[in-house]
Design a protein around this motif. Structure first.
Motif, PDB file in Angstrom:
ATOM      1  N   ASP A 192       4.220  25.811  42.883  1.00 35.75           N
ATOM      2  CA  ASP A 192       3.584  26.500  44.387  1.00 35.75           C
ATOM      3  C   ASP A 192       3.475  25.205  45.451  1.00 35.75           C
ATOM      4  OD1 ASP A 192       1.933  28.082  42.715  1.00 35.75           O
ATOM      5  OD2 ASP A 192       0.183  27.051  42.428  1.00 35.75           O
ATOM      6  N   GLY A 193       4.389  24.199  45.334  1.00 39.14           N
ATOM      7  CA  GLY A 193       3.836  22.976  46.083  1.00 39.14           C
ATOM      8  C   GLY A 193       5.717  23.589  46.798  1.00 39.14           C
ATOM      9  N   LEU A 194       6.584  23.336  45.985  1.00 36.04           N
ATOM     10  CA  LEU A 194       7.840  23.726  46.123  1.00 36.04           C
ATOM     11  C   LEU A 194       7.534  24.677  47.469  1.00 36.04           C
ATOM     12  CD1 LEU A 194      10.643  22.377  43.928  1.00 36.04           C
ATOM     13  CD2 LEU A 194       9.702  21.099  45.853  1.00 36.04           C
ATOM     14  N   ALA A 195       7.255  26.075  47.456  1.00 34.46           N
ATOM     15  CA  ALA A 195       7.110  27.186  47.588  1.00 34.46           C
ATOM     16  C   ALA A 195       6.463  27.330  49.559  1.00 34.46           C
ATOM     17  CB  ALA A 195       6.099  28.612  47.163  1.00 34.46           C
ATOM     18  N   LYS A 196       5.364  25.855  48.941  1.00 35.35           N
ATOM     19  CA  LYS A 196       4.633  26.078  50.893  1.00 35.35           C
ATOM     20  C   LYS A 196       5.923  25.394  51.930  1.00 35.35           C
ATOM     21  CE  LYS A 196       0.140  25.017  52.727  1.00 35.35           C
ATOM     22  NZ  LYS A 196      -1.071  24.737  52.243  1.00 35.35           N
ATOM     23  N   VAL A 197       6.379  24.047  51.057  1.00 32.24           N
ATOM     24  CA  VAL A 197       7.266  23.278  51.141  1.00 32.24           C
ATOM     25  C   VAL A 197       7.789  24.181  52.502  1.00 32.24           C
ATOM     26  CG1 VAL A 197       9.191  21.508  51.959  1.00 32.24           C
ATOM     27  CG2 VAL A 197       7.030  21.185  50.602  1.00 32.24           C
ATOM     28  N   ASP A 198       8.753  25.717  52.292  1.00 32.16           N
ATOM     29  CA  ASP A 198       9.968  26.446  52.229  1.00 32.16           C
ATOM     30  C   ASP A 198       9.125  27.057  53.361  1.00 32.16           C
ATOM     31  OD1 ASP A 198      12.588  24.887  51.774  1.00 32.16           O
ATOM     32  OD2 ASP A 198      12.272  26.361  49.791  1.00 32.16           O
ATOM     33  N   GLN A 199       7.942  27.293  53.045  1.00 33.07           N
ATOM     34  CA  GLN A 199       7.172  28.954  53.840  1.00 33.07           C
ATOM     35  C   GLN A 199       6.863  27.521  54.769  1.00 33.07           C
ATOM     36  OE1 GLN A 199       3.097  29.514  52.177  1.00 33.07           O
ATOM     37  NE2 GLN A 199       2.924  30.937  53.973  1.00 33.07           N
ATOM     38  N   VAL A 200       6.376  26.483  55.150  1.00 35.97           N
ATOM     39  CA  VAL A 200       6.811  25.838  56.624  1.00 35.97           C
ATOM     40  C   VAL A 200       7.352  25.602  57.501  1.00 35.97           C
ATOM     41  CG1 VAL A 200       5.049  23.582  57.482  1.00 35.97           C
ATOM     42  CG2 VAL A 200       4.245  24.653  55.413  1.00 35.97           C
ATOM     43  N   ALA A 201       8.414  25.351  56.777  1.00 32.22           N
ATOM     44  CA  ALA A 201       9.667  25.039  57.350  1.00 32.22           C
ATOM     45  C   ALA A 201      10.533  26.499  57.522  1.00 32.22           C
ATOM     46  CB  ALA A 201      10.809  24.475  55.847  1.00 32.22           C
ATOM     47  N   VAL A 202      10.105  27.086  57.134  1.00 24.86           N
ATOM     48  CA  VAL A 202      10.549  28.314  57.636  1.00 24.86           C
ATOM     49  C   VAL A 202       9.747  29.056  58.953  1.00 24.86           C
ATOM     50  CG1 VAL A 202      11.111  31.649  58.267  1.00 24.86           C
ATOM     51  CG2 VAL A 202      12.376  29.855  56.179  1.00 24.86           C
ATOM     52  N   ALA A 203       8.698  28.656  58.702  1.00 31.63           N
ATOM     53  CA  ALA A 203       7.462  29.052  60.032  1.00 31.63           C
ATOM     54  C   ALA A 203       7.630  27.971  60.868  1.00 31.63           C
ATOM     55  CB  ALA A 203       6.174  29.018  59.269  1.00 31.63           C
TER      56      ALA A 203
END
Length: 337
Positions: A192-203
């Protein structure tokens, strides 16, 4: 053998949410192949994986090679730990093998052998036995017993399985869940944490975290560090706290755990690591006294800190100074109590 072509998934930048737009304007606070056999193993699970989203295909490949992280997850993790211990003239956390350490921990119970949780001992073979007659190094080295991991007790197995898989997935581990909530496993925390890091980075920046420049990575981490990762109810720590803890463990623990590649983490902080069975002062039965090791004397300065007969200690790094300042700030209020 023809190559297996996997579908490409387009990544598009989502609109920047108001809370990220506000955080993006603030300064960051976070400073700090598959071979033929593996291909055939992966092909065996590919048919089932194709029925689920593309991430499932990547996870099938990860399991086929005996790992946990997909390739994008691994890239994000390596970029993330390199911001905890950044590379400069010394290796960063990625080069020290921290991602290997973390993945080995998360897959500790995937094999049939003893889980690599507690390394054995008492000695590795990084230092020889002493010559107790002359009081110096001998040419005999012990076998590396660190590679023989210690079998876990029943309770240790229960505890570590819950730590990795979560209490809901381990029979007998959820005895406190009704009162305190479930214990979330490290696998889920990292997924979950790595997915959120990428989600925020893309946003925020339009690209996954691993494809960002250093400054943009720090901006994303600054936003994540200011509340986008809530503290886990049972652990009391956030995802970034877990990453920092495992980065330090993987950088400075014994290399047998998967990190600290070739002992470079120890050299980074100028410690010898496990020095037994040689030790520092070696007793000589010939002279009935101790001999100090020339490269690591106990009563005189180290040779690499002497220049032209004058003591020239190694300067403290910028990171060391910041840690020293933090200690002084933390302990200052207690001086008069």
């Amino acid at each position: 053998m023809p190559k297996l072509k996997l579908p490409r998934v387009a990544r598009t930048a989502e609109p920047l949410p108001p809370e990220l737009r506000r955080l993006a304007d603030e300064p960051p606070s976070f400073t700090v192949l598959l071979g033929r056999r593996e291909f055939l193993k992966a092909a065996g699970v590919l048919a089932a994986a194709l029925a689920v989203p593309f991430t499932g295909v990547r996870r099938a490949y990860a399991r086929a090679r005996g790992g946990f992280f997909t390739r994008p997850e691994r890239a994000t993790l390596e970029a993330l730990v390199d911001r905890v211990i950044p590379p400069d003239r010394d290796p960063g956390a990625r080069a020290l093998g921290v991602a290997v350490y973390i993945e080995r921990l998360l897959t500790a119970f995937d094999g049939a052998g003893t889980p690599p949780i507690f390394a054995g001992g008492p000695f590795s073979n990084r230092n020889p036995f002493p010559d107790e007659r002359r009081g110096r190094r001998s040419r005999r080295r012990p076998p590396n017993a660190f590679k023989q991991f210690i079998p876990l007790t029943r309770l240790q197995t229960l505890r570590w399985r819950a730590e990795i898989f979560g209490s809901a997935a381990v029979a007998g581990a959820g005895f406190n869940d009704a009162a305190l909530g479930p214990w979330v496993g490290l696998r889920q925390i990292y997924r979950d944490g790595l997915a959120k890091v990428d989600q925020v980075a893309v946003a925020m920046k339009g690209r996954p975290f691993a494809r960002l420049a250093r400054g943009d990575r720090d901006a994303v981490l600054g936003a994540l560090d200011r509340g986008l990762f809530p503290a886990d109810r049972r652990r009391g720590t956030t995802f970034l706290d877990v990453v920092i803890q495992h980065t330090l463990e993987g950088s400075f623990a014994a290399p047998e755990y998967g990190g600290n590649h070739r002992g470079r983490g120890w050299r980074l902080v100028r410690i010898e690591g496990d020095n037994q069975p040689l030790g520092y002062s070696i007793f000589s039965t010939d002279k009935n006294d101790y001999n100090e090791r020339p490269t690591n004397p106990m009563s005189t300065p180290n040779p690499d800190e002497l220049r032209h007969g004058q003591l020239r200690p190694h300067p403290i790094s910028a990171d060391g100074l910041s840690i020293e300042d933090a200690i002084l700030t933390l302990t200052g209020p207690f001086e008069n109590t």
